[in-house]
Design a protein around this motif. Structure first.
Motif, short mmCIF file in Angstrom:
data_model
loop_
_atom_site.label_atom_id
_atom_site.label_comp_id
_atom_site.label_asym_id
_atom_site.label_seq_id
_atom_site.Cartn_x
_atom_site.Cartn_y
_atom_site.Cartn_z
N ASP A 53 0.82 -1.21 0.00
CA ASP A 53 0.00 0.00 0.00
C ASP A 53 0.86 1.26 0.00
OD1 ASP A 53 -2.27 -1.56 0.09
OD2 ASP A 53 -2.49 -1.44 2.27
N ASP A 74 -5.61 -8.08 2.64
CA ASP A 74 -5.91 -6.73 3.11
C ASP A 74 -5.88 -6.72 4.63
OD1 ASP A 74 -6.82 -4.03 3.15
OD2 ASP A 74 -8.87 -4.73 3.47
N GLU A 101 0.61 -7.28 1.59
CA GLU A 101 -0.60 -6.48 1.37
C GLU A 101 -0.84 -6.22 -0.11
OE1 GLU A 101 -2.91 -4.80 3.85
OE2 GLU A 101 -2.11 -6.67 4.66
#
Length: 276
Positions: free
Chosen positions: A126, A192, A178
């Motif tokens: 992310d 997630d 992730e």
């Protein structure tokens, strides 16, 4: 007729010259392919979450309703969108009223990256968080025997948009990081928050996930994760992600010294994780 030919040749010559200049100096932003002149859309009619460009400016941006985020190159763009068909042209005056946000980084879970001048290979999480892949055994376990085909070289100038933290480094027993899109038994799952979330078909399309980036995994890998809530419509579709830059905007070189070499898949050569 001869006048028409002269004008056509002049136009072509100018276009080639412009392309040559951009190539020679290295364009700093993604420019859309030359296409038929699109109608100009008033900014008030552009929905949040659109791709935009100026009417006479070729750079493509992601517009979140407040800022425009720059795609630094086509490799980055292709991790988020399949093509340029949804780009909306707006007036240069409207474009100038939108503040610039951060550069867009690779979509999490799509490609592995390295820089031209170092052998270290990373998974992208992310907001440009890097997960160092320390050796070939780890790369094969997480991404399969063809892991090297996922590797892209990122120009040094853009690598400062990413952040490397030793706490994010992968190891021989790490789960997929992730943003990884996993496929098992005809179903897709997204990693997630350390959990695995089922991606229903409608959400798969709405979030612009692509089969090309899904990693086929065994039942054992699925069982290693706790299950989270299903992915909703467009939850992960924004190239702006949460709108924040990486916490560490340093060089992103990671902690490994590495012995591998390679130039990444954009040059047709495989890369080897450092230390393999």
């Amino acid at each position: 007729m001869s006048n028409v030919l002269r004008v056509t040749k002049q136009t072509f010559t100018i276009a080639v010259a412009a392309a040559t200049i951009l190539w020679s100096i290295g364009a700093s932003v993604l420019v859309a392919p030359l296409i038929a002149q699109a109608a100009v859309t008033p900014l008030a009619d552009v929905p949040d979450g659109s791709l935009i460009k100026g009417a006479t400016h070729p750079a493509v941006y992601y517009y979140d309703g407040a800022e425009r985020f720059v795609f630094p190159n086509q490799q980055t763009f292709k991790t988020w969108y399949a093509d340029f068909s949804s780009v909306k042209a707006i007036s240069m005056a409207d474009l100038g009223t939108i503040p610039l946000g951060d550069n867009v980084v690779y979509r999490p879970g799509t490609r592995l990256v390295k820089i031209d001048t170092m052998p270290n290979v990373y998974a992208v999480g992310d907001n440009g968080a890097l997960h160092w892949v320390p050796d070939e055994a780890t790369a094969k376990r997480l991404y399969g025997n063809s892991w090297a085909q996922r590797v892209d070289d990122v120009p040094d100038a853009f690598f400062t948009n990413y952040s490397a933290d030793p706490d994010n480094d992968l190891s021989s027993d790490s789960l997929h990081p992730e943003g990884s899109l996993l496929k098992n038994g005809g179903k897709n799952y997204l990693v997630d928050g350390g959990e695995l979330s089922l991606v229903p078909e409608a959400a798969f399309a709405a979030n612009r996930f692509r089969d090309a980036y899904a990693i086929a995994v065994s039942d054992t890998v699925i069982a290693d994760f706790a299950m989270g809530d299903n992915v909703g419509s467009s939850d992960f579709a924004s190239p702006a992600q949460d709108g924040s830059a990486p916490a560490d905007t340093g060089s992103g070189t990671g902690t490994g010294t590495g012995t591998g070499t390679g130039t990444g898949t954009d040059t047709g050569s495989a890369s080897t994780p450092a230390g393999s």
